[in-house]
Enzyme design. Structure first.
Site, PDB file in Angstrom:
ATOM      1  N   HIS A  35       0.813  -1.216   0.000  1.00 21.94           N
ATOM      2  CA  HIS A  35       0.000   0.000   0.000  1.00 21.94           C
ATOM      3  C   HIS A  35       0.847   1.267   0.000  1.00 21.94           C
ATOM      4  O   HIS A  35       0.328   2.356  -0.238  1.00 21.94           O
ATOM      5  CB  HIS A  35      -0.971  -0.002   1.191  1.00 21.94           C
ATOM      6  CG  HIS A  35      -0.328   0.205   2.527  1.00 21.94           C
ATOM      7  ND1 HIS A  35      -0.013  -0.843   3.366  1.00 21.94           N
ATOM      8  CD2 HIS A  35       0.056   1.325   3.183  1.00 21.94           C
ATOM      9  CE1 HIS A  35       0.524  -0.365   4.483  1.00 21.94           C
ATOM     10  NE2 HIS A  35       0.574   0.947   4.393  1.00 21.94           N
ATOM     11  N   ASP A  49       0.101  -7.703   1.213  1.00 19.11           N
ATOM     12  CA  ASP A  49       0.518  -6.299   1.297  1.00 19.11           C
ATOM     13  C   ASP A  49       2.030  -6.182   1.372  1.00 19.11           C
ATOM     14  O   ASP A  49       2.573  -5.381   2.140  1.00 19.11           O
ATOM     15  CB  ASP A  49      -0.151  -5.611   2.495  1.00 19.11           C
ATOM     16  CG  ASP A  49      -0.054  -4.090   2.419  1.00 19.11           C
ATOM     17  OD1 ASP A  49       0.205  -3.573   1.315  1.00 19.11           O
ATOM     18  OD2 ASP A  49      -0.219  -3.431   3.462  1.00 19.11           O
ATOM     19  N   GLY A  58       3.259   6.265   8.244  1.00 17.13           N
ATOM     20  CA  GLY A  58       4.589   6.539   7.709  1.00 17.13           C
ATOM     21  C   GLY A  58       5.594   5.470   8.073  1.00 17.13           C
ATOM     22  O   GLY A  58       6.623   5.323   7.427  1.00 17.13           O
ATOM     23  N   ASN A  59       5.307   4.697   9.137  1.00 17.12           N
ATOM     24  CA  ASN A  59       6.142   3.552   9.494  1.00 17.12           C
ATOM     25  C   ASN A  59       5.863   2.351   8.601  1.00 17.12           C
ATOM     26  O   ASN A  59       6.616   1.364   8.630  1.00 17.12           O
ATOM     27  CB  ASN A  59       5.922   3.139  10.947  1.00 17.12           C
ATOM     28  CG  ASN A  59       6.794   3.887  11.925  1.00 17.12           C
ATOM     29  OD1 ASN A  59       6.315   4.638  12.760  1.00 17.12           O
ATOM     30  ND2 ASN A  59       8.103   3.703  11.812  1.00 17.12           N
ATOM     31  N   SER A  60       4.778   2.387   7.829  1.00 16.58           N
ATOM     32  CA  SER A  60       4.429   1.251   6.972  1.00 16.58           C
ATOM     33  C   SER A  60       5.591   0.877   6.072  1.00 16.58           C
ATOM     34  O   SER A  60       6.191   1.733   5.408  1.00 16.58           O
ATOM     35  CB  SER A  60       3.218   1.600   6.104  1.00 16.58           C
ATOM     36  OG  SER A  60       2.050   1.665   6.869  1.00 16.58           O
ATOM     37  N   LEU A  86      -7.792 -24.492  -4.101  1.00 12.81           N
ATOM     38  CA  LEU A  86      -8.511 -25.737  -3.860  1.00 12.81           C
ATOM     39  C   LEU A  86      -9.946 -25.660  -4.355  1.00 12.81           C
ATOM     40  O   LEU A  86     -10.481 -26.627  -4.881  1.00 12.81           O
ATOM     41  CB  LEU A  86      -8.487 -26.055  -2.359  1.00 12.81           C
ATOM     42  CG  LEU A  86      -9.053 -27.399  -1.918  1.00 12.81           C
ATOM     43  CD1 LEU A  86      -8.244 -28.548  -2.524  1.00 12.81           C
ATOM     44  CD2 LEU A  86      -9.045 -27.501  -0.389  1.00 12.81           C
ATOM     45  N   GLY A  87     -10.588 -24.508  -4.165  1.00  9.67           N
ATOM     46  CA  GLY A  87     -11.975 -24.362  -4.601  1.00  9.67           C
ATOM     47  C   GLY A  87     -12.971 -24.905  -3.605  1.00  9.67           C
ATOM     48  O   GLY A  87     -13.978 -25.521  -3.981  1.00  9.67           O
TER      49      GLY A  87
END
Length: 363
Positions: free
Chosen positions: A117, A147, A219-221, A276-277
């Site tokens: 992100h 992510d 901002g640490n992401s 797998l479904g």
């Protein structure tokens, strides 16, 4: 002042057989308890900071906004001292919207790990080192489900880098240090402990976060969490906060999940997951996962899996919950054949199922 235990003065309660009548326990030297933790923490994190922070980077992202579209202020700076500065920069750039995040250099060639992100939909990615040097970065790949993203910068000289640690060895209560770019302020570190493991905060099917009490802010992401040996044991990703800032509830993706995703993104630029479904659900005993639904014409249906089956193992490995099974299937190579052990109406069975390619619609 007298202290009481079970209604008796402590002196009376602690009298020992064999003592003479004239000897009082109150005059004996107290025995100090043995602490389980020898010290409240490291004397200083400074040696750790010096070792690893040069490899932690700030990431600035530019996204072109459509003409006529109202430009939005990045959530990472709303309500902070940087809000005014960012508004001025947005006015100067006219049709550009700026965002900020963090990352870390994984090898001296300039491979950088961050959150998806942070860099998604970016038109320009700029990486700044602690030294002040700036580089333009290119995107290698993003995995939306976890992510996790990998970007690359090119430098004429080898770059400082950090190494992976094993998050499986991390225990609740262990000291950790987080580094990054909170609120766009630049390089910053915080320290704390691991508060919990295996947190599911509802962001996706592969949630398995380490919960940290080290202050982590917008901002640490994309920044790293280090153990005391200076190894990256997690990727800082999210916070839970009613205020928008840290309240001691930070969440990081363990390195055991990040490493294979990063390796695949470096190799292929994408993640090709197994499918797998079947819809799975937990059972009360946590000793398997029940099949709630089977998709028509799916690998599960073609392999003979039926609604109500309780899967107990896949490829010889025990599956205790639905989440464990989902991750095992996702990690399996598409077109590979796996042995699935199950209980059907209390009867043990083994099926051979060919894992399919996870459709984009499943994401």
């Amino acid at each position: 002042m007298k202290r009481f235990r079970r209604g008796l003065p402590v002196m009376a309660a602690l009298c020992l057989p064999g003592l003479s009548a004239g000897l009082s326990v109150a005059h004996a030297d107290p025995i100090p308890p043995v602490p389980l933790v020898a010290a409240p923490g490291p004397t200083s994190f400074a040696p750790l900071v010096r070792k690893v922070v040069p490899a932690v980077v700030n990431i600035a992202v530019t996204r072109d906004s459509d003409s006529g579209t109202r430009k939005k202020l990045p959530s990472a700076v709303k309500g902070t001292p940087l809000e005014r500065r960012f508004r001025e920069r947005m006015r100067k750039h006219g049709d550009e919207v700026l965002g900020a995040g963090s990352g870390f250099i994984l090898d001296p060639s300039g491979v950088i790990v961050t959150n998806g992100h942070v860099v998604e939909d970016a038109d320009k990615i700029t990486v700044a080192l602690v030294s002040g040097k700036e580089f333009s970065a290119r995107l290698i790949g993003i995995d939306d489900l976890t992510d996790i993203a990998v970007i690359k910068i090119d430098s004429p000289t080898p770059l400082p880098f950090v190494e992976w640690g094993d998050s499986r060895l991390v225990q609740v209560g262990d000291w950790i240090m987080a580094a990054g770019n909170p609120f766009g302020l630049g390089s910053s570190v915080t320290a704390g402990i691991v508060s919990a493991r295996g947190r599911d905060i509802g962001t996706g099917p592969f949630d398995d976060f380490l919960q940290l009490d080290a202050p982590i802010n917008p901002g640490n992401s994309g920044g790293p969490t280090f153990n005391l040996a200076g190894q990256v044991i997690a990727l800082n990703t999210a916070i839970v906060s009613p205020t928008g800032g840290s309240v001691g509830l930070g969440f990081s993706i363990p390195s055991e999940i990040v490493i294979p995703v990063v390796n695949a993104l470096q190799r292929d630029g994408r993640i090709d997951r197994g499918w797998l479904g079947a819809t799975l659900e937990d059972i009360t005993t946590h000793n398997g996962t029940r099949v709630a639904e089977v998709d028509r014409n799916s690998p599960a249906a073609q392999g003979g899996l039926k609604r109500g089956d309780i899967i107990t193992a896949m490829g010889g490995e025990h599956m205790d919950t639905a989440r464990t099974m989902i991750r095992a299937v996702a990690a399996a190579h598409p077109n590979s054949a796996v042995q699935i052990s199950l209980q059907r109406q209390s009867q043990p069975m083994t099926l051979t199922i060919h894992i399919g390619h996870r459709p984009l619609s499943e994401d």
